[in-house]
Scaffold this motif. Structure first.
Motif, short mmCIF file in Angstrom:
data_model
loop_
_atom_site.label_atom_id
_atom_site.label_comp_id
_atom_site.label_asym_id
_atom_site.label_seq_id
_atom_site.Cartn_x
_atom_site.Cartn_y
_atom_site.Cartn_z
N UNK A 108 -11.67 6.48 -1.04
CA UNK A 108 -11.54 6.97 -2.40
C UNK A 108 -10.18 7.64 -2.53
N UNK A 109 -9.60 7.53 -3.72
CA UNK A 109 -8.36 8.27 -4.00
C UNK A 109 -8.52 9.06 -5.30
N UNK A 110 -9.73 9.54 -5.55
CA UNK A 110 -9.97 10.38 -6.72
C UNK A 110 -9.16 11.67 -6.61
N UNK A 111 -8.74 12.19 -7.77
CA UNK A 111 -7.88 13.36 -7.82
C UNK A 111 -8.64 14.58 -8.33
N UNK A 112 -8.12 15.73 -8.00
CA UNK A 112 -8.59 16.99 -8.56
C UNK A 112 -8.57 16.89 -10.08
N UNK A 113 -9.66 17.31 -10.71
CA UNK A 113 -9.73 17.28 -12.16
C UNK A 113 -10.44 16.08 -12.73
N UNK A 132 -2.46 10.93 6.09
CA UNK A 132 -2.23 10.19 4.86
C UNK A 132 -3.40 10.24 3.90
N UNK A 133 -3.02 10.11 2.63
CA UNK A 133 -4.02 10.01 1.56
C UNK A 133 -3.94 8.61 0.97
N UNK A 134 -4.96 7.81 1.25
CA UNK A 134 -5.04 6.46 0.71
C UNK A 134 -6.49 6.00 0.79
N UNK A 135 -6.75 4.76 0.43
CA UNK A 135 -8.12 4.24 0.42
C UNK A 135 -8.51 3.88 1.86
N UNK A 136 -8.83 4.91 2.62
CA UNK A 136 -9.12 4.75 4.04
C UNK A 136 -10.36 3.90 4.27
N UNK A 150 -6.96 1.53 9.09
CA UNK A 150 -7.00 0.41 8.15
C UNK A 150 -7.16 0.93 6.73
N UNK A 151 -6.71 0.09 5.78
CA UNK A 151 -6.75 0.43 4.36
C UNK A 151 -7.50 -0.66 3.61
N UNK A 152 -8.56 -0.26 2.90
CA UNK A 152 -9.39 -1.24 2.22
C UNK A 152 -8.84 -1.52 0.82
N UNK A 153 -7.81 -2.33 0.79
CA UNK A 153 -7.23 -2.82 -0.46
C UNK A 153 -6.76 -4.26 -0.24
N UNK A 154 -6.81 -5.04 -1.29
CA UNK A 154 -6.35 -6.42 -1.18
C UNK A 154 -4.89 -6.54 -0.83
N UNK A 155 -4.12 -5.48 -1.08
CA UNK A 155 -2.71 -5.44 -0.71
C UNK A 155 -2.45 -4.23 0.18
N UNK A 156 -3.34 -4.04 1.16
CA UNK A 156 -3.22 -2.89 2.05
C UNK A 156 -2.21 -3.11 3.15
N UNK A 187 8.29 -1.64 0.29
CA UNK A 187 9.72 -1.50 0.03
C UNK A 187 10.52 -1.37 1.31
N UNK A 188 9.88 -0.84 2.35
CA UNK A 188 10.56 -0.67 3.64
C UNK A 188 10.30 -1.82 4.60
N UNK A 189 9.50 -2.82 4.15
CA UNK A 189 9.30 -4.02 4.98
C UNK A 189 7.96 -4.16 5.65
N UNK A 190 6.97 -3.32 5.30
CA UNK A 190 5.66 -3.39 5.95
C UNK A 190 4.94 -4.70 5.63
N UNK A 191 4.14 -5.18 6.59
CA UNK A 191 3.32 -6.37 6.39
C UNK A 191 2.13 -6.02 5.50
N UNK A 192 1.63 -7.03 4.78
CA UNK A 192 0.49 -6.82 3.88
C UNK A 192 -0.75 -7.50 4.46
N UNK A 193 -1.91 -6.83 4.31
CA UNK A 193 -3.17 -7.32 4.85
C UNK A 193 -4.23 -7.33 3.75
#
Length: 469
Positions: A188-193, A227-231, A246-252, A324-330
């Protein structure tokens, strides 16, 4: 005193079922529940055909049995109810034949039907607000987190269970550590508020839960440097202390965390993203519309690691920074498990038809140190059957003590899929009782019991049988 990485390695090997997996491409397959092998593929008998379950819940091979050991809504030892949506799990050695299992719960704040505090959160006042990461102003507390249960393998009974982390959101998977704790991840990446101002904290973090037999609530402190991401999940290298995420996103992207003090993750560290050496933002997904060449099977690709900044990422943009820095996408990185000297992770909808991939990363002998530039780690694609009769939507995975990988499928008609060290696939179990994913499969340290959740109804089962030695 926290044990050192080296002091804890032997125990960790037992807990993780660690074994070298000499994958041979994962091309060979037979569904033991069918009467024939798929054409052109060498049969893999596994444990034999799946037998029809008289109770209509879980089909297993001859000689195997299962037992439902807990259900959503069970009254726990701390007076609360067992929450629903059980997901990732980690198993640890207890005393006198007991296994301690820490179990995630993938619950959102408004999913009251899965709350451990009752249908209207009527038991919320039984816990101090300080024991929640996000108390939701006492109106909408976050309902994810973890429970811990103690299972006696000698008697085959669950002895007790309790809430071990409170106030987090959508705890999907995680990973065991060499020092005896479970790292649980917020998907989850829900925010305060959000939720009309009711959420008090940002979400999208990793939390650490000690594996304890007695009732104990973990301090709800996020490891922000991870890190804060969709873990989704994590795995720890017991030699270096490096953590892979790992990151559970189609472009993780695929991450690693190099801690300043191995074994003390709260003391900070460096979060990095994997890139293929000599290539920029290589697409590993192999979708028909993927950019660039197909990522080939069984070919090692040397990697480099990119430093990430502003890792608490208020805009949930770590993966974009990585690109932007060249990371591979999964494609939706999910389950991950440490092998002997390598880490395996699943991408649930990778591959030409989106049915799933399994990758292997072999770290450098100098992992996380400057010398690794001269001897970089390698990434390989090990599984991409592109046939839903073989594998569909692989999610959680674990390595058995004898070397097979066991995958949970995230599907309405899921199987447990085994993979032998020779690379042959077989079906270990079939969920015929519920249109729900199988989740969190993990072996006890002894290797005698395999625990797995049927997520929809909130059931945890223990499977035993004539496992390989």
């Amino acid at each position: 005193m926290t044990p050192s990485i080296n002091d804890s390695r032997r125990k960790f090997i037992r807990n993780s079922g660690m074994a070298t997996l000499g994958f041979m491409g994962l091309y060979q397959f037979m569904n033991p529940g069918l009467s024939h092998a798929k054409p052109g593929l060498k049969p893999a008998m596994g444990y034999g055909p799946l037998k029809k379950d008289p109770a209509g819940i879980l089909n297993l091979p001859e000689g195997f049995t299962y037992k439902i050991i807990s259900n959503k809504g069970d009254k726990m030892a701390d007076g609360l109810y067992l929450p629903g949506l059980a997901d990732g799990m980690g198993a640890f050695q207890g005393k006198n034949g007991r296994t301690i299992v820490v179990r995630n719960h993938e619950i959102s704040p408004d999913s009251l039907e899965h709350s451990g505090f009752g249908a209207n959160n009527e038991l919320i006042g039984t816990l101090p607000a300080a024991e929640f990461y996000d108390f939701g102003k006492g109106i909408l507390p976050s309902l994810g987190g973890t429970t811990t249960f103690v299972y006696n393998e000698n008697s085959g009974e669950l002895e007790h269970q309790y809430l071990s982390l409170a106030g987090t959101i959508r705890n999907c998977a995680g990973g065991i550590t060499p020092w005896g704790s479970w790292l649980t991840c917020e998907e989850s990446t829900l925010r305060k508020g959000e939720y009309d101002g009711k959420l008090e904290k940002d979400h999208g973090y990793v939390f650490e839960v000690p594996a304890q037999e007695t009732i104990h609530r973990a301090v709800p402190k996020p490891i922000t440097a991870m890190g804060r991401f969709n873990h989704e999940a994590v795995a720890v290298d017991p030699a270096s202390g490096v953590v892979y995420l790992t990151e559970d996103r189609g472009d993780g992207i695929f991450y690693r965390y190099v801690p300043n003090s191995p074994g003390n993750l709260h003391k900070g560290g460096k979060l990095q993203a994997l890139a293929i050496l000599g290539e920029k933002s290589r697409d590993t997904r192999n979708w028909e519309d993927s950019e660039g060449p197909v990522f080939p099977m069984m070919k090692g690709h040397k990697v480099r690691w990119i430093d990430l900044e502003n890792v608490t990422s208020p805009d949930d943009d770590l993966r974009f920074q990585g690109f932007e820095k060249g990371a591979a996408v999964f494609a939706r990185g999910e389950g991950i498990w440490w092998g002997d000297k390598e880490v395996y992770f699943a991408c649930t909808n990778g591959g030409k038809i989106g049915a799933g991939q399994v990758f292997r990363y072999t770290p450098s002998e100098f992992e996380g140190r400057p010398e690794e530039q001269n001897a970089p780690g390698e990434l390989s694609l090990f599984a991409e059957p592109n046939d839903r009769e073989i594998l569909k939507n692989c999610d959680n995975l674990a390595v058995a003590p004898w070397g097979d990988v066991i995958l949970c499928e995230d599907h309405k008609h899921p199987f447990l899929v085994g993979i032998t060290p020779e690379g042959a696939l077989y079906h270990l179990a079939e969920n015929v009782g519920y249109a729900s994913e199988l989740a969190g499969g993990v072996f006890s340290p002894s290797g005698k019991t395999y625990f797995v959740n049927i997520q929809g109804p909130g059931i945890t089962v223990a499977i035993t049988g004539p496992w390989k030695s």
